[in-house]
Structure formats: C-alpha cells, structure tokens
Motif scaffolding. Structure first.
Motif, mmCIF file in Angstrom:
data_model
loop_
_atom_site.group_PDB
_atom_site.id
_atom_site.type_symbol
_atom_site.label_atom_id
_atom_site.label_comp_id
_atom_site.label_asym_id
_atom_site.label_seq_id
_atom_site.Cartn_x
_atom_site.Cartn_y
_atom_site.Cartn_z
ATOM 1 N N GLU A 163 -12.593 10.732 -20.433
ATOM 2 C CA GLU A 163 -11.961 11.888 -20.723
ATOM 3 C C GLU A 163 -13.062 12.898 -20.833
ATOM 4 N N ILE A 164 -14.106 12.325 -21.528
ATOM 5 C CA ILE A 164 -15.122 13.368 -21.874
ATOM 6 C C ILE A 164 -16.253 12.723 -21.406
ATOM 7 N N LYS B 157 -11.700 15.489 -18.220
ATOM 8 C CA LYS B 157 -11.217 16.685 -18.673
ATOM 9 C C LYS B 157 -12.268 17.608 -19.162
ATOM 10 N N ALA C 41 -14.025 7.254 -31.699
ATOM 11 C CA ALA C 41 -14.175 7.315 -30.074
ATOM 12 C C ALA C 41 -14.282 6.093 -29.324
ATOM 13 N N TYR D 40 -12.239 13.678 -31.314
ATOM 14 C CA TYR D 40 -12.796 12.569 -30.395
ATOM 15 C C TYR D 40 -12.113 11.261 -30.560
ATOM 16 N N ARG D 41 -11.334 11.003 -31.513
ATOM 17 C CA ARG D 41 -10.719 9.679 -32.122
ATOM 18 C C ARG D 41 -10.000 9.309 -30.657
ATOM 19 N N ASP D 42 -10.326 8.093 -30.179
ATOM 20 C CA ASP D 42 -9.598 7.294 -29.180
ATOM 21 C C ASP D 42 -9.664 7.583 -28.003
ATOM 22 N N LYS D 43 -10.510 8.832 -27.983
ATOM 23 C CA LYS D 43 -10.996 9.397 -26.640
ATOM 24 C C LYS D 43 -12.079 8.355 -25.912
ATOM 25 N N LYS D 44 -12.046 8.216 -24.356
ATOM 26 C CA LYS D 44 -12.955 7.650 -23.881
ATOM 27 C C LYS D 44 -14.130 8.467 -23.482
ATOM 28 N N VAL D 45 -15.237 8.420 -24.037
ATOM 29 C CA VAL D 45 -16.609 9.299 -23.950
ATOM 30 C C VAL D 45 -17.555 8.522 -23.437
#
Length: 323
Positions: A65-66, A108, A36, A9-14
C-alpha cells in the motif's frame, strides 16, 4: 511519535527498499512498533533494483500500500570521485524503476527519500527553501548523485500528471548517527571527523587534518529524527512539491571540528588541508514549510546527536571502521 501517526501505518503493507540501510533500519523499527506489515528487500537476496524486471516482479508480488524508498548508492565527496557514471546510472535506475513499479502495482503512496545535494549547488542564500529547488545546477562535486535523485522528483510529477499517482518527495539534510559509514572511502564529513579525532586521541597524535578550508556550512539531521520525519510526512503530506526534512541549523566544518574535538576531549591541534575540495559553501535548509505542513520538528540537538554517535563508535569501533 504521536499516536495518530502510528495509527496511520497500523496493519498497512509497507515496502522499504533500502530498509536494511542506515536510515531504512530506523524506519522499519518505527513501522514495526506501529503495527505495520513491513517488507525489506535485500540485494544479497537477489533484489537488485537497478534491474527493471526485478522491480516490477517485487512490487507485483507483495502489492504494498505504501513504499518508502531509501535505496541509494552513495557516500561523501571522496567516494564519488571516479564513480560518477556508475553512481548516476545506478541511482537513476533505482529511483525511476521503483516508482514506476509501485504505481503499476497499485501502491497508494510512494515516499521518496531524496538527498539535499539535489538542490542547486551555487545559490548564495542563508537557507535553501523548496522554491529554490529548480533554480540552478547541482554542485559539480556531487552532480552525478544529485541529478540522478532529482530525476526521481521529476518522474514523480510526471506520474502524478498522467496517472494521478501519489508520491511525495522529502529533501533531506545530511544525516548522521550510530551505524553510519565510518570507513574513509564512504564516510561523510561528520563521521570522518569523529573517526579522525577519536583515533588521534587514542594514538596521542599532535594534530588532526580537516579537508578543505573549514568554511562550508552544513545542516546535520540526526538519523532517528530523519526516520520519524519520513513517517510523519507519509501520514500528513500529499502534495507533489518537495518538502525539506532538516534541522534548519547550519554549522561550519570548522566549528563542527571544534565541537567534536571538545566532546571527544582531544587536546591536539586542528589543521586544514586547503588542497582538498570544499563542495558547496552553504547548505542550510529552510524548515518553514516542514513545520507548517507536517507540524513537526527534529528534537535531537547536534551536541546530543554527536555524543550518541561517538558512544556507539567507541563501543563498535572494529565494526564501524570497516563499514
């Protein structure tokens, strides 16, 4: 939680619809610790996800992204009475519109949190396994919420077939823990029992009334474990078929009442009001697939979880009974 899960989850846009709620706040805390970039839409800020346009505008605006969907309008059996059509329509709209908007915006992965009441309500088995999910009708006591959430699982499969969209569907046992609903209009059985026994001890009442016969068996999942399970599944599971997130351990309402009575140290009696509804008689979830596919199990025992919940309730009583 394992480093490999946090790293996913690191650096992902959630985006976390429902991220200000009971389960959602725990998920947001874990995601923040993982590094995140979290987005928490709130209804008071104008994000009413029963509105299709708002769903699409929101998802296109942040392009996550999630998406982890915790949005729901629900409560215990008593909360549903007289709101059946409203509950069905609100939850159906939110579930379908959010998933469609996530797919259209290029997300995604969509992690769909689904209530266990979406399982068939009349299956007489020791445990409900994922292959039982389509084998009967939802229990009548909670049909409007259960069916509306089940619709989102069907829609996920449709999006998979048409667009190869990656959604996963996590079927949750009843969750409990600090911060849940304790007001009588919206609380579930465990929270309702904690409030009753706590107040009975405080006010020196001779007995506590428990709704129903005490026979129904439920699987209770501590909310912190539920949040961890969602993130583990998001990192490790990519199949369209549902997977249970549960303790796999059943306890009857009667035994739960005795346990809460002991932990609170209440000395009075327990009575059962059999004129009140029981709901489905047995709802314990199989966890074999969860262990196999996720390599994970909840770590909080029912005794430990109840103690933590009572401690929070005691410290936050005035707030808790209003929420």
């Amino acid at each position: 939680m394992e480093k490999v899960i946090l790293d996913f989850y690191r650096d992902k846009k959630v985006a976390i619809p429902g991220g200000a709620g009971f389960l959602g706040t725990r998920i947001v805390d874990l995601l923040s610790a993982a590094g995140a970039k979290t987005f928490i839409p709130r209804e008071k800020e104008g994000f009413d996800f029963r509105d299709e346009k708002i769903c699409y505008d929101y998802m296109r605006g942040i392009q996550p992204e999630i998406v982890i969907n915790c949005a729901a309008f629900q409560g215990g059996i008593g909360f549903h009475k007289g709101k059946e059509a409203e509950l069905f329509l609100s939850n159906a709209k939110m579930g379908l519109f959010l998933m469609a908007a996530a797919q259209a915006s290029g997300a995604k992965k969509f992690i769909n949190i689904v209530a266990g009441c979406s399982y068939p309500g009349y299956v007489e088995k020791d445990e409900l396994k994922e292959e039982d999910y389509w084998n009967g009708e939802v229990h009548d006591s909670i049909f409007s919420y259960g069916v509306s959430r089940k619709m989102s699982v069907v829609f996920g499969k449709a999006l998979k077939k048409q667009f190869d969209f990656n959604s996963i569907h996590l079927i949750y046992a009843n969750m409990y823990g600090p911060g849940e609903h304790f007001n009588p209009n919206q609380s579930k059985a465990l929270a309702g029992l904690i409030k009753k026994f706590y107040e009975a001890k405080k006010n020196n009442l001779p007995s506590v009334e428990v709704w129903g016969t005490g026979r129904p068996v439920r699987d209770w999942l501590y909310v912190d474990d539920g949040a961890e399970g969602a993130l583990v599944a998001g990192a490790r599971y990519d199949e369209i078929d549902p997977v249970n997130i549960a303790s796999g351990i059943g306890i009857s309402v009667a035994d739960l009442a005795v346990l809460i009575k002991r932990i609170i140290d209440y000395k009075g009696d327990i009575t059962f009001n059999t004129s009140r509804p029981d709901g489905a008689l047995k709802k314990t979830f199989g966890v074999g697939k969860m262990k196999e596919k996720l390599g994970w199990t909840p770590k909080t025992s029912i005794e430990e979880g109840i103690q933590k919940t009572i401690d929070w309730f005691d410290k936050n009583y005035e707030y808790a009974i209003l929420h």
